[in-house]
Write a protein that holds these residues in place. Structure first.
Motif, PDB file in Angstrom:
ATOM      1  N   VAL A  57      -4.331  -0.342 -90.291  1.00  0.00           N
ATOM      2  CA  VAL A  57      -5.743  -0.412 -90.941  1.00  0.00           C
ATOM      3  C   VAL A  57      -6.137  -1.586 -91.408  1.00  0.00           C
ATOM      4  O   VAL A  57      -5.635  -2.058 -92.169  1.00  0.00           O
ATOM      5  N   VAL A  58      -7.429  -2.026 -91.043  1.00  0.00           N
ATOM      6  CA  VAL A  58      -8.024  -3.409 -91.730  1.00  0.00           C
ATOM      7  C   VAL A  58      -9.421  -2.761 -92.284  1.00  0.00           C
ATOM      8  O   VAL A  58      -9.939  -2.150 -91.589  1.00  0.00           O
ATOM      9  N   CYS A  59      -9.334  -2.807 -93.826  1.00  0.00           N
ATOM     10  CA  CYS A  59     -10.363  -2.263 -94.363  1.00  0.00           C
ATOM     11  C   CYS A  59     -10.998  -3.046 -95.534  1.00  0.00           C
ATOM     12  O   CYS A  59     -10.049  -3.814 -96.251  1.00  0.00           O
ATOM     13  N   ASP A  60     -12.138  -3.216 -95.560  1.00  0.00           N
ATOM     14  CA  ASP A  60     -12.923  -3.944 -96.367  1.00  0.00           C
ATOM     15  C   ASP A  60     -12.742  -3.430 -97.897  1.00  0.00           C
ATOM     16  O   ASP A  60     -12.433  -1.927 -97.996  1.00  0.00           O
ATOM     17  N   VAL A  61     -12.809  -4.019 -99.106  1.00  0.00           N
ATOM     18  CA  VAL A  61     -12.722  -3.661-100.324  1.00  0.00           C
ATOM     19  C   VAL A  61     -14.065  -3.210-100.760  1.00  0.00           C
ATOM     20  O   VAL A  61     -14.139  -2.060-101.426  1.00  0.00           O
ATOM     21  N   MET A  62     -15.015  -3.816-100.694  1.00  0.00           N
ATOM     22  CA  MET A  62     -16.389  -3.527-101.195  1.00  0.00           C
ATOM     23  C   MET A  62     -17.267  -2.824-100.196  1.00  0.00           C
ATOM     24  O   MET A  62     -17.820  -3.405 -99.189  1.00  0.00           O
ATOM     25  N   MET A  63     -17.119  -1.449-100.292  1.00  0.00           N
ATOM     26  CA  MET A  63     -18.022  -0.632 -99.359  1.00  0.00           C
ATOM     27  C   MET A  63     -18.813   0.564-100.445  1.00  0.00           C
ATOM     28  O   MET A  63     -18.227   0.940-101.476  1.00  0.00           O
ATOM     29  N   PRO A  64     -19.676   1.150 -99.719  1.00  0.00           N
ATOM     30  CA  PRO A  64     -20.189   2.397-100.378  1.00  0.00           C
ATOM     31  C   PRO A  64     -19.645   3.495 -99.982  1.00  0.00           C
ATOM     32  O   PRO A  64     -18.735   3.665 -99.387  1.00  0.00           O
ATOM     33  N   VAL A  65     -20.030   4.456-100.861  1.00  0.00           N
ATOM     34  CA  VAL A  65     -19.545   5.786-100.840  1.00  0.00           C
ATOM     35  C   VAL A  65     -18.009   5.893-101.362  1.00  0.00           C
ATOM     36  O   VAL A  65     -17.625   6.586-102.258  1.00  0.00           O
ATOM     37  N   MET A  66     -17.100   5.140-100.704  1.00  0.00           N
ATOM     38  CA  MET A  66     -15.535   5.254-101.155  1.00  0.00           C
ATOM     39  C   MET A  66     -15.256   3.861-100.633  1.00  0.00           C
ATOM     40  O   MET A  66     -15.329   3.222 -99.603  1.00  0.00           O
ATOM     41  N   ASP A  67     -14.934   2.883-101.729  1.00  0.00           N
ATOM     42  CA  ASP A  67     -14.400   1.435-101.358  1.00  0.00           C
ATOM     43  C   ASP A  67     -13.097   1.601-100.845  1.00  0.00           C
ATOM     44  O   ASP A  67     -12.222   2.319-100.756  1.00  0.00           O
ATOM     45  N   GLY A  68     -12.586   0.358-100.356  1.00  0.00           N
ATOM     46  CA  GLY A  68     -11.260   0.364 -99.761  1.00  0.00           C
ATOM     47  C   GLY A  68     -10.161   0.590-100.712  1.00  0.00           C
ATOM     48  O   GLY A  68      -9.012   1.161-100.169  1.00  0.00           O
ATOM     49  N   ARG A  69     -10.228   0.317-102.008  1.00  0.00           N
ATOM     50  CA  ARG A  69      -9.078   0.509-102.767  1.00  0.00           C
ATOM     51  C   ARG A  69      -8.923   1.993-102.937  1.00  0.00           C
ATOM     52  O   ARG A  69      -7.602   2.629-103.084  1.00  0.00           O
ATOM     53  N   GLN A  70      -9.863   2.608-103.217  1.00  0.00           N
ATOM     54  CA  GLN A  70      -9.904   4.148-103.189  1.00  0.00           C
ATOM     55  C   GLN A  70      -9.517   4.658-101.846  1.00  0.00           C
ATOM     56  O   GLN A  70      -8.595   5.860-102.002  1.00  0.00           O
TER      57      GLN A  70
END
Length: 241
Positions: A57-70
């Motif tokens: 998985v390649v995932c951004d940290v800052m995102m709407p709805v649910m962020d990458g760390r969540q």
């Protein structure tokens, strides 16, 4: 139950809300041989992970709805240890450290070179332990008489505690959790010192020299290998303690 790729390629789940990024990275990873699944936020990423069972998985940290760390926490709490590489912004050193503690396998700063990201992805896939948790989640690491307690950052060699400065202990911890992987000086400076730009400091070399003195290394390296003109790697086999 989700399904793996029917054509034998490894599946990469790309989670980012910026279409400008996914529109570039998705075809780039496809050309590199991956089957790519794209999701626009962490919640959609969790659904995609259950459906497609990605290899990485390649995932951004800052995102709407649910962020990458969540999203990362949800994956790990459910027992899913699929390798995760986080995309972070410069200046988020505390967030990066916390994410590693929560089970991220690696991170890359934005803006980034796609080739560097591909190298990181291949790196976490190489060190993945089939059917088990990655070494980055272990509390204790062991290699040929060397033992690192990652909670206390105390290291012993053949039962003798090593006298290490905090930064040298952190460096040893980082290298042991990623055995066989080549780490450039710039990468180590970013991960452990928080530098977000190239610098001429010899901090890494000084701490490596400290490690070698403590480990009694001379001649052929037993633990920490120098790759001339490139960086360092931990060359012994590492297992969970």
């Amino acid at each position: 139950m989700g399904e793996r790729s029917a054509i034998g390629r490894q599946v990469l789940l790309l989670v980012d809300d910026e279409e400008a990024i996914t529109s570039i990275l998705a075809p780039f990873f496809e050309r590199a041989g991956f089957e790519v699944v794209v999701a626009a936020d962490g919640a959609a990423g969790l659904d995609a992970a259950r459906t497609h069972r990605p290899d990485v998985v390649v995932c951004d940290v800052m995102m709407p709805v649910m962020d990458g760390r969540q999203m990362l926490r949800h994956l790990r709490q459910s027992g899913d240890w699929t390798p995760v590489v986080l995309l972070t912004q410069h200046g988020e050193a505390a967030d990066r450290a916390a994410a590693i503690d929560e089970g991220a396998d690696d991170y890359v700063n934005k803006p980034f070179d796609p080739g560097e990201l591909l190298s990181r992805v291949r790196g976490v896939l190489r060190r993945q332990r089939v059917g088990g948790q990655p070494l980055t989640t272990a509390s204790v690491l062991v290699a040929d008489g060397l033992r690192m307690d990652r909670d206390t950052r105390r290291a012993t060699l053949d039962g003798r505690e090593l006298a290490l400065t905090p930064r040298a202990a952190m460096l040893l911890d980082y290298l042991m959790a990623r055995p066989g992987e080549l780490h450039t000086r710039d990468r180590l400076l970013a991960a452990l010192w928080g530098y977000t730009f190239p610098t001429a400091t010899r901090a890494v070399d000084q701490r490596v020299a400290e490690l070698r003195r403590a480990l009694g290394e001379s001649g052929v390296p037993r633990f920490v290998e120098t790759v001339p003109g490139a960086g360092y790697r931990f060359c012994a086999e590492v297992t969970r303690g």
